[in-house]
Scaffold this motif. Sequence first.
Motif, PDB file in Angstrom:
ATOM      1  N   GLN A 100       5.709  -6.134 -10.029  1.00 24.51           N
ATOM      2  CA  GLN A 100       5.326  -5.804  -8.642  1.00 24.51           C
ATOM      3  C   GLN A 100       5.999  -6.766  -7.679  1.00 24.51           C
ATOM      4  O   GLN A 100       5.339  -7.452  -6.896  1.00 24.51           O
ATOM      5  N   SER A 107       6.224  -5.892   6.033  1.00 21.50           N
ATOM      6  CA  SER A 107       6.370  -7.295   5.647  1.00 21.50           C
ATOM      7  C   SER A 107       7.416  -7.411   4.540  1.00 21.50           C
ATOM      8  O   SER A 107       8.393  -8.161   4.673  1.00 21.50           O
ATOM      9  N   GLY A 108       7.236  -6.651   3.470  1.00 25.54           N
ATOM     10  CA  GLY A 108       8.146  -6.724   2.329  1.00 25.54           C
ATOM     11  C   GLY A 108       9.580  -6.384   2.706  1.00 25.54           C
ATOM     12  O   GLY A 108      10.520  -6.929   2.120  1.00 25.54           O
ATOM     13  N   MET A 110      -1.699  -4.375   1.275  1.00 24.35           N
ATOM     14  CA  MET A 110      -2.191  -4.158  -0.092  1.00 24.35           C
ATOM     15  C   MET A 110      -3.071  -5.324  -0.546  1.00 24.35           C
ATOM     16  O   MET A 110      -4.035  -5.144  -1.287  1.00 24.35           O
ATOM     17  N   SER A 125       0.825  -1.207   0.000  1.00 24.30           N
ATOM     18  CA  SER A 125       0.000   0.000   0.000  1.00 24.30           C
ATOM     19  C   SER A 125       0.860   1.259   0.000  1.00 24.30           C
ATOM     20  O   SER A 125       0.515   2.256  -0.639  1.00 24.30           O
ATOM     21  N   TYR A 163      -3.623   2.836   8.143  1.00 28.01           N
ATOM     22  CA  TYR A 163      -4.077   2.331   6.845  1.00 28.01           C
ATOM     23  C   TYR A 163      -5.598   2.126   6.816  1.00 28.01           C
ATOM     24  O   TYR A 163      -6.107   1.461   5.919  1.00 28.01           O
TER      25      TYR A 163
HETATM   26  C1  TPP Z   1       7.244 -11.774  -4.343  1.00 28.14           C
HETATM   27  C2  TPP Z   1       5.843 -11.346  -4.110  1.00 28.14           C
HETATM   28  N1  TPP Z   1       5.028 -12.092  -3.316  1.00 28.14           N
HETATM   29  C3  TPP Z   1       3.766 -11.687  -3.073  1.00 28.14           C
HETATM   30  C4  TPP Z   1       3.281 -10.537  -3.623  1.00 28.14           C
HETATM   31  C5  TPP Z   1       1.854 -10.086  -3.349  1.00 28.14           C
HETATM   32  N2  TPP Z   1       1.876  -8.890  -2.485  1.00 28.14           N
HETATM   33  C6  TPP Z   1       1.790  -7.643  -2.977  1.00 28.14           C
HETATM   34  S1  TPP Z   1       1.815  -6.465  -1.820  1.00 28.14           S
HETATM   35  C7  TPP Z   1       1.906  -7.606  -0.591  1.00 28.14           C
HETATM   36  C8  TPP Z   1       1.885  -7.169   0.857  1.00 28.14           C
HETATM   37  C9  TPP Z   1       2.964  -6.227   1.215  1.00 28.14           C
HETATM   38  O1  TPP Z   1       2.872  -5.987   2.594  1.00 28.14           O
HETATM   39  P1  TPP Z   1       3.820  -4.918   3.267  1.00 28.14           P
HETATM   40  O2  TPP Z   1       5.206  -5.099   2.787  1.00 28.14           O
HETATM   41  O3  TPP Z   1       3.640  -4.941   4.725  1.00 28.14           O
HETATM   42  O4  TPP Z   1       3.285  -3.561   2.653  1.00 28.14           O
HETATM   43  P2  TPP Z   1       1.873  -2.844   2.921  1.00 28.14           P
HETATM   44  O5  TPP Z   1       0.921  -3.298   1.842  1.00 28.14           O
HETATM   45  O6  TPP Z   1       1.407  -3.268   4.274  1.00 28.14           O
HETATM   46  O7  TPP Z   1       2.176  -1.379   2.805  1.00 28.14           O
HETATM   47  C10 TPP Z   1       1.933  -8.905  -1.101  1.00 28.14           C
HETATM   48  C11 TPP Z   1       2.018 -10.137  -0.285  1.00 28.14           C
HETATM   49  C12 TPP Z   1       4.164  -9.803  -4.464  1.00 28.14           C
HETATM   50  N3  TPP Z   1       3.792  -8.671  -5.065  1.00 28.14           N
HETATM   51  N4  TPP Z   1       5.427 -10.223  -4.660  1.00 28.14           N
END
Ligand code: TPP
Length: 562
Positions: A422, A450-451, A482, A398, A546
Amino acid sequence: MTDTKKHGADIVVDSLTNHGVDLIFGIPGAKIDRLFETLEHPADGQKAPKLVVTRHEQNAAFMAQAFARITGKTGAMIATSGPGVGNLVTGLMTANAEGDAVIAIGGQVPRKDLYRLTHQSTPAAQLFAPITRYSVEIQDPNNISEIMGNAFAAANGPKPGAAFISLPQDVDDAEVTTSALPAAADPKMGAAATTDLANLADRIKQAKLPVFLVGMRGSSDEAVAALQELLAVIPFPVVETFQGSGAISRELEAETFFGRVGLFRNQIGDKLLQQSDLVITLGYDAIEYEPRNWNKEANLHIVTLDTTAAQIDNNFLPEAQLIGDMAASLRQLKTDLVGHTLPAETVAKLGEFKAELLAADEPNYTPAEAHLNHPLAVVKAIQEHVTDDMTVSLDIGSHYIWMARHFRSYVPRHLLISNGMQTLGVGLPWAMTAALVRPDAKSVSVSGDSGFFFSGPELETAVRLGLNTVSIVWNDNYHYNMVEFQEEMKYDRSAGVKLGPIDIVKFAESMGATGLRVDSPDQLQSVLDQAFATEGPVVVDIPVDYSHNYELGGQLIGSQMG
Ligand SMILES: Cc1ncc(C[n+]2csc(CCOP(=O)(O)OP(=O)(O)O)c2C)c(N)n1
């Protein structure tokens, strides 16, 4: 051990050097150890690229990809056979999808073992064939250099992308008497056909609302410079894809920047495109933002300027494709448009769009809990700390939607976004490469909580290399937000999106980096002041609210979920 004989590994290293590679990212293993030996201990007088050892092959690939995107040169990576090359898959797939010229060299078992079960053996060239522009296995040491030449050519072709070379151990180890080939001359393109450009100029003169859509290939330094020369004379409205970020300079912003489009068809740029009577795409690739989203009604008149032919789909049927060097084409177009001005009603309409664009940057709700920050307040605070020479790399989540929509970038390829694939986890490795190749400015990554941990251990590499990175982590209490808000929009509930906490500050400190936390919104500025004033890698934990994120996917122009 001093060995004066030349081996396959020497030809690989010399070929890399001949193609201008001075940095290579990777992790060693037995099947490719001679190449690492040669990289770190070249023979007297032998030039070798500097080796950056990462903590995961995927991050080596991400770093090489960012190198290509930032420098316009070829990014290079190296991994061992089997699991090593397997770990390159996501990185190569991402680079290939997003138009970044990279070359990967993967170790392989000796040729005699290729067709029997052998430890760490995998059909790597086949594995990479569908996700690269070129994927081959070298079968004879005498072919090393020509295969590498073809790999560089494929990676840097009209549609740049990834190339993979599988290097069997006995080819790497073989004694050779030949020398590496020099790099062949690059094929050059001129402008598109003169008559086509003249026709385009005529159509632009007749159009009421011509709009430029700048995409991934249109964001090169050369194409952007030529676009800006044209806009300085006639301020056409420009919409950027996420990878087109930075196409508009500060000087041109007021008159020509109309935001970015991607993911959801609910931006000012989407409205502008919808109402345009002539869309000129510049190096746009369908993978960035599918035409079925921004041209849902399939009624737009589209002309492409690109180095490669467009993919035709039901919602993307160009009426002319002007293939050639985009900078040269734009300069000719500028000449053909001399004396043209935008009609007064067009300028008035653009003024209304502009007012809407600016209004959208303002925080629009009060965070539910006092210690949380509004996402737009975080974007604003980052903006105030980032100078034009700094590079900002986004991860996925997000936070990336907020940043891609609202964060301004005025120099091409200084706001780096993964939008073809992405791919989660690119934020930190990309920022590390930016810090390596643009050492005079800080480099910023923006990730979710998380990422960030997809590639977080690479922070140790940043510490080891003494990089000036600021990693900003948007903390929403460890949700894959997201995905969560989109699931909620679809199903009124979510699944698989909650994780447990990690102490971000302690994590950073455990690797020798600086960890900071914004405990309350009134500290946002001062903590970022401190982060940007600190030498070496810094990680900043920022709690965000959020609770309104579902609005990011709302108010679509026409229905477009899915
Ligand atoms: C390698 C990979 N795995 C899964 C996804 C699907 N995905 C997109 S955004 C997301 C969540 C990201 O969470 P976070 O890093 O906490 O960011 P936030 O959305 O909370 O800002 C996921 C699992 C992806 N884009 N790439």
